[in-house]
Design a protein around this motif. Structure first.
Motif, short mmCIF file in Angstrom:
data_model
loop_
_atom_site.label_atom_id
_atom_site.label_comp_id
_atom_site.label_asym_id
_atom_site.label_seq_id
_atom_site.Cartn_x
_atom_site.Cartn_y
_atom_site.Cartn_z
N ALA A 30 0.40 -1.34 -0.26
CA ALA A 30 0.03 0.10 -0.13
C ALA A 30 0.27 1.40 0.01
O ALA A 30 0.70 1.68 -1.01
CB ALA A 30 -1.10 -0.29 0.94
N GLY A 31 1.99 1.02 0.65
CA GLY A 31 3.06 2.33 0.65
C GLY A 31 2.22 3.70 1.12
O GLY A 31 1.92 3.68 1.94
N SER A 32 2.34 4.66 0.37
CA SER A 32 2.00 5.95 1.15
C SER A 32 0.84 6.16 -0.15
O SER A 32 0.43 7.18 -0.27
CB SER A 32 3.40 7.02 1.48
OG SER A 32 3.58 7.35 0.02
N ARG A 33 1.07 5.44 -1.55
CA ARG A 33 -0.08 6.21 -2.09
C ARG A 33 -1.66 5.23 -2.45
O ARG A 33 -2.40 4.82 -3.28
CB ARG A 33 0.87 5.48 -3.80
CG ARG A 33 1.68 5.95 -4.32
CD ARG A 33 1.66 7.85 -4.16
NE ARG A 33 0.81 7.91 -4.89
CZ ARG A 33 1.73 7.80 -6.57
NH1 ARG A 33 3.30 8.22 -7.00
NH2 ARG A 33 2.07 8.68 -7.73
N ARG A 34 -2.12 4.16 -1.44
CA ARG A 34 -3.18 3.64 -1.73
C ARG A 34 -3.65 2.74 0.32
O ARG A 34 -3.24 3.28 1.03
CB ARG A 34 -2.15 1.95 -2.21
CG ARG A 34 -3.70 1.22 -1.78
CD ARG A 34 -3.43 -0.16 -2.42
NE ARG A 34 -4.14 -0.93 -2.31
CZ ARG A 34 -4.41 -1.92 -3.28
NH1 ARG A 34 -2.93 -2.86 -3.11
NH2 ARG A 34 -5.31 -3.38 -3.40
N ARG A 89 -14.05 5.43 7.56
CA ARG A 89 -13.90 6.48 8.07
C ARG A 89 -12.92 6.63 7.52
O ARG A 89 -11.65 7.68 6.42
CB ARG A 89 -14.05 7.39 9.48
CG ARG A 89 -15.44 7.48 9.63
CD ARG A 89 -15.95 8.40 10.61
NE ARG A 89 -16.20 7.47 12.15
CZ ARG A 89 -16.47 6.71 12.50
NH1 ARG A 89 -17.33 5.93 12.14
NH2 ARG A 89 -15.51 6.13 14.09
N VAL A 90 -11.21 6.41 7.97
CA VAL A 90 -10.11 6.52 8.20
C VAL A 90 -9.97 6.15 6.43
O VAL A 90 -9.02 6.56 6.36
CB VAL A 90 -9.16 4.89 9.21
CG1 VAL A 90 -7.93 4.96 8.41
CG2 VAL A 90 -9.52 5.89 10.19
N ALA A 91 -10.01 5.42 5.61
CA ALA A 91 -9.91 4.91 4.25
C ALA A 91 -10.14 6.16 3.24
O ALA A 91 -9.50 6.61 2.43
CB ALA A 91 -10.57 3.67 4.15
N ALA A 92 -11.46 6.92 4.04
CA ALA A 92 -11.52 8.23 3.53
C ALA A 92 -10.71 8.62 3.55
O ALA A 92 -10.14 9.98 2.62
CB ALA A 92 -13.53 8.73 3.54
N LEU A 118 -6.23 12.67 1.57
CA LEU A 118 -4.64 12.82 1.58
C LEU A 118 -3.79 12.91 0.65
O LEU A 118 -2.87 13.37 -0.15
CB LEU A 118 -4.29 12.65 3.51
CG LEU A 118 -4.54 12.62 4.37
CD1 LEU A 118 -4.05 12.14 5.73
CD2 LEU A 118 -4.31 14.40 4.49
N ILE A 119 -3.27 11.81 0.44
CA ILE A 119 -3.27 10.62 -1.07
C ILE A 119 -3.84 11.89 -2.03
O ILE A 119 -2.91 12.30 -2.88
CB ILE A 119 -3.74 9.90 -1.66
CG1 ILE A 119 -2.86 8.68 0.10
CG2 ILE A 119 -2.85 9.08 -2.48
CD1 ILE A 119 -3.54 7.16 -0.19
N THR A 142 -0.81 13.89 -3.87
CA THR A 142 -0.70 13.77 -5.17
C THR A 142 -0.95 14.46 -6.71
O THR A 142 -0.19 14.58 -7.91
CB THR A 142 -0.74 12.29 -5.65
OG1 THR A 142 -2.27 12.34 -5.53
CG2 THR A 142 0.45 11.78 -4.50
N ILE A 143 -1.99 15.29 -6.52
CA ILE A 143 -2.67 15.72 -7.67
C ILE A 143 -2.57 16.90 -8.11
O ILE A 143 -3.02 18.24 -6.42
CB ILE A 143 -3.91 15.29 -7.56
CG1 ILE A 143 -4.37 13.78 -7.69
CG2 ILE A 143 -4.99 16.00 -8.50
CD1 ILE A 143 -4.32 12.91 -8.41
#
Length: 309
Positions: free
Chosen positions: A71-75, A121-124, A129-130, A134-135
């Motif tokens: 997953a790293g920091s991008r997923r 909630r955490v995943a959202a 944040l990702i 990144t965008i």
């Protein structure tokens, strides 16, 4: 949410699946942790991993570590560990390995669903944040930092070409119509490029970079030419019905052992040749920059530029 369960007991799998599917989650069950890891690697739509610590194929703790590294920091991936043991040391080890939470096995229905609401909630928040990290906020393509990070994600053997392009005479557009209209133009060009290229980033201002996984310089030229034509077809009646755009492109090879910066410099030389050669064209750098000489090519033409010419 899309949930992967890794559990050696068929009975526990069935109970968990029924509970989660009744709550409208999509569930995929595995006995073998190594197979589950391959699913996580291939399917980035998985939101939650629920795993026992006693698994087949590979140890549960090893799966947790591998999933967190993947997953790293991008997923956004939430990892929930199930354990029938109340041993504090085991649970601490699981959290240190990358788990986000733990629950007893078999889990009580209401507790499981409550913990998954937390996961949602955490995943959202993670996804937000990702996206922010990144965008590019204005255009929706990768920002400069994420563009360079993405180059590291692609295996070097799978990325053979890069390209740089910018909007011709953009300052004139800004001066004539104002910065707000200039932003509209940048957004339209970025979106046109993103349709053709999955890895396009805004490097700054009106300049963009593209990565071509598995692509040759020829395929880079073909893609750039298609984007060049798409941009030329854009119209902006809300700004000026007579306004049309052109872009200039430079493509280059990404050679083994090179950094992305080095490959982009070669493409940038080609972009300079496209600009100095009349704009609104695609130029591919086919030689190395040395001795003040660069050999470049464009569709249907050859151009040789030497220092001082």
């Amino acid at each position: 949410m899309n949930i992967v369960i890794v559990e050696p007991s068929r009975v526990v799998q069935k109970v968990l699946s029924q509970t989660l599917e009744d709550a409208t989650h999509t569930v995929i069950c595995y006995f073998d942790a190594s197979i589950a890891l391959e699913r996580l690697r291939a399917d980035d739509s998985v939101d939650v991993l629920i795993t026992s610590l006693q698994t087949e194929g590979m140890a549960g703790l090893e799966l947790v570590r591998a999933a967190r590294a993947l997953a790293g920091s991008r997923r956004a991936l939430y990892v929930l560990v199930m354990s029938s043991s109340g041993e504090r040391g085991t649970l601490i080890e699981a959290l240190d390995a990358g788990a986000d939470d733990f629950i007893g096995k078999p889990p009580a229905r209401e507790e499981l669903l409550a913990r998954l609401r937390v996961a949602d909630r955490v995943a959202a928040l993670q996804r937000d944040l990702i996206r922010l990290a990144t965008i590019d906020a204005m255009t929706g393509v990768l920002n400069r930092r994420a563009f360079f990070e993405t180059s590291a994600i692609y295996a070097r053997s799978h990325t053979d070409a890069v390209a740089i392009f910018d909007i011709d005479r953009f300052k004139q557009i800004n001066d004539t119509y104002g910065h707000a209209c200039g932003d509209t133009v940048i957004i339209a060009v970025a979106q046109a490029a993103a349709v053709r290229c999955p890895a396009v980033g805004r490097l700054g201002g009106e300049e963009f970079g593209m990565l071509l996984p598995g692509g040759s310089v020829k395929s880079a030229v073909d893609m750039c030419e298609a984007i060049r034509q798409d941009v030329a077809a854009l119209r902006f009646p809300q700004i000026d019905p007579a306004l049309s755009l052109t872009c200039s492109f430079g493509a280059g090879e990404w050679r083994a052992g090179e950094t992305l910066d080095e490959a982009l410099k070669r493409a940038d030389v080609a972009l300079y040749a496209a600009k100095s050669g009349g704009r609104n064209r695609v130029i591919a750098a086919t030689g190395a920059t040395n001795g003040g000489a660069v050999v470049v090519s464009a569709p249907g033409a050859q151009l040789r530029r030497r220092a001082g010419q």
